[in-house]
Each structure stands twice: as C-alpha cells, then as structure tokens.
Design an enzyme around this catalytic site. Sequence first.
Site, PDB file in Angstrom:
ATOM      1  N   GLU A 229      -1.196   6.799 -27.520  1.00  0.00           N
ATOM      2  CA  GLU A 229      -2.178   7.664 -26.876  1.00  0.00           C
ATOM      3  C   GLU A 229      -3.569   7.375 -27.412  1.00  0.00           C
ATOM      4  O   GLU A 229      -3.727   6.951 -28.549  1.00  0.00           O
ATOM      5  CB  GLU A 229      -1.863   9.152 -27.149  1.00  0.00           C
ATOM      6  CG  GLU A 229      -0.615   9.656 -26.473  1.00  0.00           C
ATOM      7  CD  GLU A 229      -0.783   9.795 -24.982  1.00  0.00           C
ATOM      8  OE1 GLU A 229      -1.925   9.702 -24.500  1.00  0.00           O
ATOM      9  OE2 GLU A 229       0.225   9.980 -24.293  1.00  0.00           O
ATOM     10  N   CYS A 230      -4.564   7.656 -26.582  1.00  0.00           N
ATOM     11  CA  CYS A 230      -5.932   7.517 -27.070  1.00  0.00           C
ATOM     12  C   CYS A 230      -6.488   8.857 -27.524  1.00  0.00           C
ATOM     13  O   CYS A 230      -7.545   8.916 -28.114  1.00  0.00           O
ATOM     14  CB  CYS A 230      -6.819   6.926 -25.989  1.00  0.00           C
ATOM     15  SG  CYS A 230      -6.774   7.833 -24.455  1.00  0.00           S
TER      16      CYS A 230
END
Length: 244
Positions: A229-230
């Site tokens: 995930e960012c």
Amino acid sequence: MTLPSTAADARLAATVDQLATELEGRSPAEIVAAVATRLPRITLATSLGPEDAVLLHLVATENLPVDVFTLDTGFLFAQSYALWTRLEERYGLNIRAVKGTASATLTPGEPPPWVRDPDGCCAVRKVAPLRAELARHQAWITGIRRDQTPDRAAARVVEWDARFGLVKVNPLAAWTSDEVWSFLQLHDIPVNPLHAEGYSSIGCAPCTSPVKAGEDPRAGRWRGREKTECGLHVKDGRLTGAGG
Ligand code: SF4
C-alpha cells in the site's frame, strides 16, 4: 466511525450521517450530483483508473462544481500521462497536477527512491501532497468499491474520513468491477491501454507489473516486496486496500 470534535465538525458529522442514509441505494450519478451541490469545496482525487474515469464522466457531463486533481509522482507510465491528456480533451476540463516537494530526478550511481525507501518515497510523493491538498477541501470523492477488499465491505456511500479529516464520498461503493467496465464501454470513456496488457491496478511505473490470471488485482503493485500500500486509504488506523 471516528467523528470530528468541534461543534462545526459535529454539524458536519450529522450531515454525513444524513447523506449516507439518504443516498444509500441511489445511483452513482445521483450520489455525485447530490454531494456536489450540498458539500462545498468538494474534490475528485483521480488516479486515472477505471473507477475514477466513471466518476470524472459523471462530474464532467453534468458540469458539476467539483474540483479534480491527480497526484503526479513524476514516475507514472507514459501511457498514464497520455490518458491524463486524453481525458482532459474529452471532457474539456483541467485535471490539476498535485506534486510533492521531492524531486523526480534520479542521482546516477545511487539506488532510486522506490528501491532505497519505498515507504518514504510514497510518503513524500503521495501521502504528504494528498494530505496538503485535502486540507483545502471539505469533502473528496473516491472510487472505493465494497467488493475490493474485506475492509471496504462496510464502506458507506458517505462517511467521515478520520485519517484526512474530511468527508469521503464513495459513489461506486455498491458497484462491481463488471459494472464499472460496462459503464466505460457504454460511454466510450478512454482507459489506460496497459489494462489490456494485464495491468489491473496501475500506479507508478517502477512499482507496477502485470498480474496473471487468478492473481489478486493488486498483486502487481510493489511485486516481490513486503509493501502492498502507499497509505492513501485507511480505516480505523489500518490500511484498507487500493489507493495510488
Ligand atoms: Fe515511489 Fe513507487 Fe510509491 Fe511511486 S509507488 S511514490 S515510485 S515507491
């Protein structure tokens, strides 16, 4: 749901609950039209993906008063930059570029930032600029769908975004991926040609690869690394799935 603390924010929370109840079961077009007129300073944060293209179409064809921007890390695919231009031309609007302060220039002889520190790279090029941009708005529209991840299954069409401190609107919450693609085809909306090459979730070029049949749609993001995930979408302090 974590609610805001000030009196003004408490009123906003009541509006959120009212809108969530009122708009549940309504079409994405009805939801977008309702929030565009009832929530001032609303923005659409587009990742240039299929869901966001549907939302852009709904906003643009009804000429709704919704700001539109995309995060430009400097490391997007050439096809993504080309799609950005095509969408602006198709709908005759400006999709504002929002950038962080970090340079996209690489230093010869040094590992690139996505190798050296991918979390830090996303933090300065995605999360920080998104946070600064959302601080200027009262509400944002996202392409979240309930069937994307278990954590998203409970997403409301309108909810309070405790991470960024504003209202989050999810007009496609009840839609499936098939409904999204049917809408795109019906209206001949431009999409990223990389989807036809096996790229299901498209982010920065150095961190995105095609997925094989049967793989999770996001398996091509940061492939081979622990990172998944960012950090753009979280719920109750946890990351919830797609974003960036
Ligand atoms: Fe950097 Fe990769 Fe995150 Fe893009 S996706 S900001 S290149 S780590």
